[in-house]
Design a protein around this motif. Sequence first.
Motif, PDB file in Angstrom:
ATOM      1  N   LEU A 218     -36.543 -51.436 -14.007  1.00 45.34           N
ATOM      2  CA  LEU A 218     -37.280 -50.763 -12.603  1.00 45.34           C
ATOM      3  C   LEU A 218     -37.016 -52.166 -11.714  1.00 45.34           C
ATOM      4  CD1 LEU A 218     -40.156 -48.561 -13.851  1.00 45.34           C
ATOM      5  CD2 LEU A 218     -37.921 -47.956 -12.644  1.00 45.34           C
ATOM      6  N   TRP A 219     -37.236 -53.423 -12.344  1.00 48.91           N
ATOM      7  CA  TRP A 219     -37.337 -54.620 -11.664  1.00 48.91           C
ATOM      8  C   TRP A 219     -35.867 -55.427 -11.851  1.00 48.91           C
ATOM      9  CZ3 TRP A 219     -40.765 -53.183 -15.332  1.00 48.91           C
ATOM     10  CH2 TRP A 219     -41.922 -52.769 -14.584  1.00 48.91           C
ATOM     11  N   PRO A 220     -34.693 -54.837 -11.804  1.00 56.91           N
ATOM     12  CA  PRO A 220     -33.246 -55.331 -12.171  1.00 56.91           C
ATOM     13  C   PRO A 220     -33.125 -56.772 -11.437  1.00 56.91           C
ATOM     14  CG  PRO A 220     -32.996 -53.526 -10.822  1.00 56.91           C
ATOM     15  CD  PRO A 220     -34.330 -53.629 -10.819  1.00 56.91           C
ATOM     16  N   ILE A 221     -32.478 -57.597 -12.048  1.00 61.14           N
ATOM     17  CA  ILE A 221     -32.323 -58.988 -11.416  1.00 61.14           C
ATOM     18  C   ILE A 221     -30.691 -58.831 -10.695  1.00 61.14           C
ATOM     19  CG2 ILE A 221     -31.158 -61.410 -11.735  1.00 61.14           C
ATOM     20  CD1 ILE A 221     -33.447 -61.743 -13.639  1.00 61.14           C
ATOM     21  N   ASN A 222     -30.011 -57.965 -11.673  1.00 59.09           N
ATOM     22  CA  ASN A 222     -28.570 -57.571 -11.032  1.00 59.09           C
ATOM     23  C   ASN A 222     -28.891 -55.955 -10.843  1.00 59.09           C
ATOM     24  OD1 ASN A 222     -26.019 -56.415 -10.800  1.00 59.09           O
ATOM     25  ND2 ASN A 222     -25.219 -58.000 -12.232  1.00 59.09           N
ATOM     26  N   SER A 223     -28.526 -55.692  -9.600  1.00 63.22           N
ATOM     27  CA  SER A 223     -28.756 -54.183  -8.964  1.00 63.22           C
ATOM     28  C   SER A 223     -28.033 -53.334  -9.730  1.00 63.22           C
ATOM     29  CB  SER A 223     -28.265 -54.035  -7.675  1.00 63.22           C
ATOM     30  OG  SER A 223     -26.833 -54.588  -7.412  1.00 63.22           O
ATOM     31  N   GLN A 224     -26.946 -53.544 -10.524  1.00 65.49           N
ATOM     32  CA  GLN A 224     -26.041 -52.619 -11.376  1.00 65.49           C
ATOM     33  C   GLN A 224     -27.007 -52.150 -12.531  1.00 65.49           C
ATOM     34  OE1 GLN A 224     -22.691 -54.368 -12.588  1.00 65.49           O
ATOM     35  NE2 GLN A 224     -23.547 -55.555 -14.355  1.00 65.49           N
ATOM     36  N   ASN A 225     -27.841 -52.866 -12.939  1.00 56.59           N
ATOM     37  CA  ASN A 225     -28.730 -52.494 -13.985  1.00 56.59           C
ATOM     38  C   ASN A 225     -29.897 -51.610 -13.499  1.00 56.59           C
ATOM     39  OD1 ASN A 225     -27.095 -54.010 -15.529  1.00 56.59           O
ATOM     40  ND2 ASN A 225     -28.229 -55.838 -15.345  1.00 56.59           N
ATOM     41  N   ALA A 226     -29.986 -51.186 -12.233  1.00 52.20           N
ATOM     42  CA  ALA A 226     -31.225 -50.302 -11.777  1.00 52.20           C
ATOM     43  C   ALA A 226     -30.967 -48.958 -12.256  1.00 52.20           C
ATOM     44  CB  ALA A 226     -31.224 -50.304 -10.423  1.00 52.20           C
ATOM     45  N   PRO A 227     -31.962 -48.083 -12.502  1.00 53.29           N
ATOM     46  CA  PRO A 227     -32.000 -46.702 -12.885  1.00 53.29           C
ATOM     47  C   PRO A 227     -30.930 -45.738 -11.822  1.00 53.29           C
ATOM     48  CG  PRO A 227     -33.801 -47.145 -12.211  1.00 53.29           C
ATOM     49  CD  PRO A 227     -33.409 -48.146 -12.244  1.00 53.29           C
ATOM     50  N   LYS A 228     -30.115 -44.839 -12.315  1.00 48.43           N
ATOM     51  CA  LYS A 228     -29.360 -44.126 -11.195  1.00 48.43           C
ATOM     52  C   LYS A 228     -29.583 -42.433 -11.508  1.00 48.43           C
ATOM     53  CE  LYS A 228     -25.603 -47.514 -11.236  1.00 48.43           C
ATOM     54  NZ  LYS A 228     -26.375 -48.473 -12.221  1.00 48.43           N
ATOM     55  N   THR A 229     -29.617 -42.176 -12.765  1.00 52.01           N
ATOM     56  CA  THR A 229     -29.969 -40.723 -12.861  1.00 52.01           C
ATOM     57  C   THR A 229     -31.451 -40.478 -13.056  1.00 52.01           C
ATOM     58  OG1 THR A 229     -30.089 -40.945 -15.195  1.00 52.01           O
ATOM     59  CG2 THR A 229     -28.045 -40.537 -14.330  1.00 52.01           C
ATOM     60  N   ASP A 230     -31.944 -39.219 -12.787  1.00 55.09           N
ATOM     61  CA  ASP A 230     -33.259 -38.716 -12.800  1.00 55.09           C
ATOM     62  C   ASP A 230     -34.018 -39.175 -14.215  1.00 55.09           C
ATOM     63  OD1 ASP A 230     -33.261 -37.905 -10.167  1.00 55.09           O
ATOM     64  OD2 ASP A 230     -33.080 -35.755 -10.732  1.00 55.09           O
ATOM     65  N   ALA A 231     -33.064 -38.942 -15.484  1.00 58.36           N
ATOM     66  CA  ALA A 231     -33.678 -39.069 -16.573  1.00 58.36           C
ATOM     67  C   ALA A 231     -34.036 -40.503 -16.993  1.00 58.36           C
ATOM     68  CB  ALA A 231     -32.676 -38.758 -17.621  1.00 58.36           C
ATOM     69  N   GLU A 232     -33.068 -41.392 -16.203  1.00 63.17           N
ATOM     70  CA  GLU A 232     -33.208 -43.011 -16.286  1.00 63.17           C
ATOM     71  C   GLU A 232     -34.471 -43.302 -15.831  1.00 63.17           C
ATOM     72  OE1 GLU A 232     -28.461 -44.338 -16.680  1.00 63.17           O
ATOM     73  OE2 GLU A 232     -29.447 -44.450 -14.798  1.00 63.17           O
ATOM     74  N   LYS A 233     -34.749 -42.932 -14.425  1.00 60.89           N
ATOM     75  CA  LYS A 233     -35.868 -43.120 -13.502  1.00 60.89           C
ATOM     76  C   LYS A 233     -37.079 -42.662 -14.188  1.00 60.89           C
ATOM     77  CE  LYS A 233     -33.398 -43.079  -9.290  1.00 60.89           C
ATOM     78  NZ  LYS A 233     -32.906 -42.018  -8.283  1.00 60.89           N
ATOM     79  N   GLU A 234     -37.053 -41.499 -14.749  1.00 61.30           N
ATOM     80  CA  GLU A 234     -38.222 -40.942 -15.294  1.00 61.30           C
ATOM     81  C   GLU A 234     -38.718 -41.957 -16.691  1.00 61.30           C
ATOM     82  OE1 GLU A 234     -37.780 -36.846 -15.959  1.00 61.30           O
ATOM     83  OE2 GLU A 234     -37.500 -36.503 -13.442  1.00 61.30           O
ATOM     84  N   GLY A 235     -37.448 -41.878 -17.512  1.00 63.60           N
ATOM     85  CA  GLY A 235     -37.695 -42.345 -18.806  1.00 63.60           C
ATOM     86  C   GLY A 235     -38.068 -44.189 -18.539  1.00 63.60           C
ATOM     87  N   LEU A 236     -37.486 -44.727 -17.627  1.00 66.24           N
ATOM     88  CA  LEU A 236     -38.239 -46.059 -17.619  1.00 66.24           C
ATOM     89  C   LEU A 236     -39.503 -46.208 -17.040  1.00 66.24           C
ATOM     90  CD1 LEU A 236     -34.882 -47.827 -15.875  1.00 66.24           C
ATOM     91  CD2 LEU A 236     -35.683 -47.932 -18.252  1.00 66.24           C
ATOM     92  N   GLN A 237     -39.985 -45.264 -16.273  1.00 64.59           N
ATOM     93  CA  GLN A 237     -41.356 -45.340 -15.999  1.00 64.59           C
ATOM     94  C   GLN A 237     -42.322 -44.955 -17.061  1.00 64.59           C
ATOM     95  OE1 GLN A 237     -42.452 -46.295 -12.733  1.00 64.59           O
ATOM     96  NE2 GLN A 237     -44.213 -46.588 -14.006  1.00 64.59           N
ATOM     97  N   PHE A 238     -41.759 -44.028 -17.820  1.00 62.02           N
ATOM     98  CA  PHE A 238     -42.565 -43.654 -18.959  1.00 62.02           C
ATOM     99  C   PHE A 238     -42.732 -44.792 -20.262  1.00 62.02           C
ATOM    100  CE2 PHE A 238     -42.826 -41.989 -23.301  1.00 62.02           C
ATOM    101  CZ  PHE A 238     -43.764 -40.785 -23.108  1.00 62.02           C
ATOM    102  N   VAL A 239     -41.811 -45.542 -20.287  1.00 62.76           N
ATOM    103  CA  VAL A 239     -42.032 -46.633 -21.337  1.00 62.76           C
ATOM    104  C   VAL A 239     -42.838 -47.561 -20.832  1.00 62.76           C
ATOM    105  CG1 VAL A 239     -40.048 -45.809 -22.511  1.00 62.76           C
ATOM    106  CG2 VAL A 239     -39.723 -47.606 -20.891  1.00 62.76           C
ATOM    107  N   VAL A 240     -43.019 -47.578 -19.560  1.00 61.70           N
ATOM    108  CA  VAL A 240     -43.810 -48.594 -18.730  1.00 61.70           C
ATOM    109  C   VAL A 240     -45.207 -48.228 -18.909  1.00 61.70           C
ATOM    110  CG1 VAL A 240     -44.737 -49.890 -16.647  1.00 61.70           C
ATOM    111  CG2 VAL A 240     -42.189 -49.642 -17.286  1.00 61.70           C
TER     112      VAL A 240
END
Length: 201
Positions: A115-137
């Motif tokens: 959720l705080w990528p140094i390289n923008s290509q490592n930012a979440p793109k799909t809904d599952a990625e966004k929800e999942g990254l926030q969930f593990v935080v």
Amino acid sequence: MKTRSKILFASTIGSAMTLGVAAAIANDAADTPSITPKTMADALHMVMDSDRAVYTRRIVNRLAAKEKVITASEHFEDEKALVLPAQMFRFGAEMVTERAAENPDVNFSYSLQSLWPINSQNAPKTDAEKEGLQFVVDNKGENYYTTEELGGQNYFTAIYADTAVSPVCASCHNDHVDSPRTDFKIGDVMGGVVIRIPIES
């Protein structure tokens, strides 16, 4: 006559043994539990996480931070430095993608995102990625599992917390000029490992 009887007897025994072996193989196959996508993802992550932690603690943190005999840098080739743990992870993921394309039976992919990528290509793109990254935080110690459809293919998607396992992890992100967050500490969730396994609908 005796010889013929012996041949028939031997043939019968051989056929019985063949059938017995075939039946045993069939029974073994029936008794062998199938591996679920979740089990496969968990096992893959265990290997990835262990390898990365070992490289970070025993190579990068020891040689670069403690003994200071060599630096670790994202420009490792130009500076003749160690590859950063995140780069090592990405190189492995890229090689797996190449090899999986040649062997569809073991097709899967993985990536390191934040959720705080140094390289923008490592930012979440799909809904599952966004929800999942926030969930593990928000739920430390728990993993996130879901299914999603991408490009007409269904996937089992698992997301695991990527934590700062050594001082060099936190300092590298905190000190990087492109880092959107500079207050990481050891044990903090810095991102997540996303593993995707193709599944049937």
